[in-house]
Design an enzyme around this catalytic site. Structure first.
Site, PDB file in Angstrom:
ATOM      1  N   ARG A  90       3.728   6.138   1.869  1.00  0.00           N
ATOM      2  CA  ARG A  90       4.133   7.552   1.942  1.00  0.00           C
ATOM      3  C   ARG A  90       3.523   8.342   0.788  1.00  0.00           C
ATOM      4  O   ARG A  90       4.121   9.298   0.287  1.00  0.00           O
ATOM      5  CB  ARG A  90       5.649   7.663   1.880  1.00  0.00           C
TER       6      ARG A  90
ATOM      7  N   ASP B 139       3.896  -4.846  -7.412  1.00  0.00           N
ATOM      8  CA  ASP B 139       3.244  -3.596  -7.015  1.00  0.00           C
ATOM      9  C   ASP B 139       3.741  -2.424  -7.860  1.00  0.00           C
ATOM     10  O   ASP B 139       3.198  -1.324  -7.765  1.00  0.00           O
ATOM     11  CB  ASP B 139       3.483  -3.306  -5.524  1.00  0.00           C
TER      12      ASP B 139
ATOM     13  N   GLY C 116       0.816  -1.215   0.000  1.00  0.00           N
ATOM     14  CA  GLY C 116       0.000   0.000   0.000  1.00  0.00           C
ATOM     15  C   GLY C 116       0.843   1.255   0.000  1.00  0.00           C
ATOM     16  O   GLY C 116       2.073   1.207   0.103  1.00  0.00           O
TER      17      GLY C 116
ATOM     18  N   LYS D 185       3.620  11.838  -3.614  1.00  0.00           N
ATOM     19  CA  LYS D 185       4.554  10.838  -3.077  1.00  0.00           C
ATOM     20  C   LYS D 185       5.530  11.566  -2.163  1.00  0.00           C
ATOM     21  O   LYS D 185       6.126  12.559  -2.566  1.00  0.00           O
ATOM     22  CB  LYS D 185       5.278  10.179  -4.243  1.00  0.00           C
TER      23      LYS D 185
ATOM     24  N   ASP E 167       9.345   6.205   7.243  1.00  0.00           N
ATOM     25  CA  ASP E 167       9.085   7.535   7.805  1.00  0.00           C
ATOM     26  C   ASP E 167       8.081   8.334   6.986  1.00  0.00           C
ATOM     27  O   ASP E 167       7.751   9.468   7.338  1.00  0.00           O
ATOM     28  CB  ASP E 167      10.401   8.318   7.956  1.00  0.00           C
ATOM     29  N   GLY E 168       7.638   7.776   5.870  1.00  0.00           N
ATOM     30  CA  GLY E 168       6.621   8.459   5.069  1.00  0.00           C
ATOM     31  C   GLY E 168       7.156   9.572   4.193  1.00  0.00           C
ATOM     32  O   GLY E 168       6.386  10.229   3.495  1.00  0.00           O
TER      33      GLY E 168
ATOM     34  N   ARG F 284       2.458  13.486  -8.814  1.00  0.00           N
ATOM     35  CA  ARG F 284       2.575  12.565  -9.951  1.00  0.00           C
ATOM     36  C   ARG F 284       1.223  12.406 -10.650  1.00  0.00           C
ATOM     37  O   ARG F 284       0.182  12.332 -10.003  1.00  0.00           O
ATOM     38  CB  ARG F 284       3.060  11.220  -9.434  1.00  0.00           C
TER      39      ARG F 284
HETATM   40  P1  AMP Z   1       8.664   1.120  -3.692  1.00  0.00           P
HETATM   41  O1  AMP Z   1       9.903   0.323  -3.531  1.00  0.00           O
HETATM   42  O2  AMP Z   1       8.920   2.596  -3.753  1.00  0.00           O
HETATM   43  O3  AMP Z   1       7.821   0.643  -4.820  1.00  0.00           O
HETATM   44  O4  AMP Z   1       7.844   0.952  -2.343  1.00  0.00           O
HETATM   45  C1  AMP Z   1       7.494  -0.283  -1.795  1.00  0.00           C
HETATM   46  C2  AMP Z   1       6.603  -0.099  -0.595  1.00  0.00           C
HETATM   47  O5  AMP Z   1       7.306   0.564   0.455  1.00  0.00           O
HETATM   48  C3  AMP Z   1       5.357   0.736  -0.834  1.00  0.00           C
HETATM   49  O6  AMP Z   1       4.358   0.172  -0.043  1.00  0.00           O
HETATM   50  C4  AMP Z   1       5.770   2.102  -0.343  1.00  0.00           C
HETATM   51  O7  AMP Z   1       4.676   2.896   0.002  1.00  0.00           O
HETATM   52  C5  AMP Z   1       6.619   1.735   0.861  1.00  0.00           C
HETATM   53  N1  AMP Z   1       7.591   2.785   1.214  1.00  0.00           N
HETATM   54  C6  AMP Z   1       8.712   3.106   0.544  1.00  0.00           C
HETATM   55  N2  AMP Z   1       9.369   4.093   1.168  1.00  0.00           N
HETATM   56  C7  AMP Z   1       8.662   4.429   2.265  1.00  0.00           C
HETATM   57  C8  AMP Z   1       8.815   5.386   3.322  1.00  0.00           C
HETATM   58  N3  AMP Z   1       9.857   6.215   3.373  1.00  0.00           N
HETATM   59  N4  AMP Z   1       7.863   5.433   4.268  1.00  0.00           N
HETATM   60  C9  AMP Z   1       6.812   4.605   4.236  1.00  0.00           C
HETATM   61  N5  AMP Z   1       6.604   3.685   3.277  1.00  0.00           N
HETATM   62  C10 AMP Z   1       7.514   3.587   2.293  1.00  0.00           C
HETATM   63 MG    MG Z   2       6.180   1.117  -5.685  1.00  0.00          MG
END
Ligand code: AMP
Ligand code: MG
Length: 494
Positions: free
Chosen positions: A95, A254, A92, A115, A127-128, A178
């Site tokens: 962030r 995802d 999900g 994002k 940390d979001g 985005r």
């Molecule tokens: P991604 O690798 O960017 O496709 O992200 C994979 C998952 O990790 C997704 O669910 C993102 O929302 C979550 N995610 C990535 N970076 C963060 C962050 N700094 N804080 C919270 N969730 C994150």
């Molecule tokens: Mg992703």
């Protein structure tokens, strides 16, 4: 015009109305002092948005998530996903937030999504937040892909929040606004399927069909038709990646869209020297997402998509689960043939070939794999060779005899087509770019941006907006890294 009249406020909430169960309403974290770093004026215009209004403090607040447009319902979307082959039932938007949908100038519906806008219920340990450099990377690579004709999500803006984000280094925190034709992913279907709520999966399927693959609405077996449509758009997309030398780097389920757009530019990069085994990502230890593996991985992801649709496909044929699996598997298996068709067609166009020349193309691929020339420069130099000067091509390889032999056969094939050479060469120049986002240039632009100088970033974005048109004074943008880029490593940017 004030931002209150501007189009960002005219957001629809179709996803929210249709797909309860697949999101959590959520608010962005406050941004202490949002500042606009980059605004995509061309995209704003295509969306019918007033760029001047977006530059006002009220507009910047919307782009940072600090102000919610009236009537909008921001949500964090739920999805699952296979990451490097391992299933996570609950990923999900950790962030990110979907603000809603808006109509672009052509009447198409586009998601507006933030994002880096703070932790959500899906944040797990994160940390979001998002550091500035990876958000700028997403902006520049997405624009380059768009200009190259590759379907992609695009950045509307990057805003710094006034906070610091701590990763390997401390960077300004940023929010990327985005735009995507939607954020429905294979992982969205995996999540819906895992809930075992047949109604939810049906609603999601209907939503995806209406939104992206409307011809499937008339099919007798709609879920199967959706599967086939997604297999087709992904086969086409991956073939486009391969012809421009793009390596996504983190092709988790995802990060694979239902629309067929490229999404989530993390550790991605363009390949310099042609090599099927090229990997840039620091986290891809097994080379799962290497350049040459991308078609295979896409097919693997689509098999996961098919699995998530199986119960629906079964119910469409009267409940015969075995037959449903057979049908789905047939469709997934068609990926290989579809991909090869798109890839081969793309290569023929790059080579100026009107008729099928499978041997010529295959021999070129073998030559590239053995000689490792710079991918972008090699294809671009071929038009010069077609015009009679083979030197730029020969300069890129070690075994010049091998390339001469291939060039002779290729030119004979071009001659046999009977089209004027100049016409063929010009057409090749319209598909073989001069400028791609070279890794060292992207890094330089990002480093300068983080240090407060956005000029190199804006210049790079400008150059990449017209990739096929060679312009004097931009030679450095067309050249590979001075010392080669063999050791180049990209980081996920989370
Ligand atoms: P991604 O690798 O960017 O496709 O992200 C994979 C998952 O990790 C997704 O669910 C993102 O929302 C979550 N995610 C990535 N970076 C963060 C962050 N700094 N804080 C919270 N969730 C994150
Ligand atoms: Mg992703």
């Amino acid at each position: 015009m004030t931002v209150a009249d501007a189009r960002p406020l005219a957001l629809d909430d179709w996803f929210v109305r249709d797909l309860g169960g697949l999101y959590r309403p959520w608010q962005a974290a406050p941004a202490p002092s949002p500042e606009l770093v980059a605004l995509n004026e061309g995209l704003a215009a295509a969306l019918g948005l007033d760029a001047a209004a977006l530059r006002t403090p009220e507009g910047v607040a919307v782009l940072a998530g600090a102000a919610v447009p009236a009537g909008a319902t921001p949500v964090a979307q739920a999805y699952a996903g296979h990451q490097f082959g391992n299933y996570s039932p609950r990923l999900g938007d950790g962030r990110a937030l979907l603000l809603g949908e808006l109509l672009d100038a052509d009447g198409g519906l586009r998601d507006l999504h933030l994002k880096g806008s703070g932790r959500t219920p899906f944040a797990r340990g994160g940390d979001g937040k998002a550091p500035l450099a990876p958000m700028l990377r997403e902006y520049v690579i997405g624009e380059a892909m768009h200009a190259l004709g590759v379907p992609t999500t695009r950045a509307l803006a990057v805003v710094t929040t006034g906070e610091e984000v701590v990763r390997e280094t401390v960077q300004p925190g940023a929010v990327l606004a985005r735009v995507a034709s939607s954020h429905l992913r294979v992982g969205t279907f995996q999540y819906a399927a895992a809930t075992q709520d047949a109604d939810l999966l049906r609603r999601l399927t209907d939503h995806a069909i209406t939104r992206h693959h409307p011809h499937a609405a008339d099919a007798e077996r709609r879920a199967l038709a959706l599967l086939e449509a997604v297999v087709e758009v992904q086969a086409s997309l991956i073939a486009r990646w391969m012809t421009v030398g793009f390596i996504h780097g983190v092709m988790n389920t995802d990060n694979m869209t239902i629309s067929g757009e490229t999404i989530d530019y993390g550790p991605c990069a363009f390949m310099d020297a042609f090599d099927l085994s090229t990997v840039f990502s620091s986290i891809d230890h097994g080379a799962r997402y290497a350049y040459g593996n991308q078609p295979r991985v896409a097919a693997w992801n689509l098999a996961r998509f098919a699995e998530s649709l199986l119960s629906l496909i079964g119910s469409e044929i009267g409940g015969d689960a075995e037959r449903a699996a057979e049908l789905a598997s047939e469709v997934v298996s068609s990926f290989g043939e579809r991909y090869t068709r798109h890839w081969s067609a793309g290569l023929h166009v790059k080579l100026g070939l009107d008729d099928e020349q499978p041997e010529l193309v295959q021999d070129l691929l073998e030559l590239l794999a053995a000689q490792h020339p710079d991918h972008t420069r090699f294809f671009r130099a071929l038009s010069t060779a077609a015009r009679g000067d083979a030197a730029p091509v020969r300069d890129l390889v070690i075994d010049r005899e091998a390339v001469d032999a291939w060039l002779d056969r290729w030119r004979a094939a071009l001659d046999a087509q009977g089209r004027p050479v100049e016409e063929v060469a010009d057409a090749m120049d319209r598909v073989n770019p001069v400028y791609v986002p070279r890794n060292h240039l992207v890094e330089e632009a990002l480093a300068a941006g983080v240090a407060g100088d956005l000029e190199p970033f804006h210049r790079l974005v400008d150059v990449l907006a017209r990739p096929f048109e060679e312009r004097p004074g931009l030679e450095e943008y067309a050249a590979p890294a001075p010392g080669g880029s063999a050791a180049y490593v990209t980081y996920c940017g989370t």
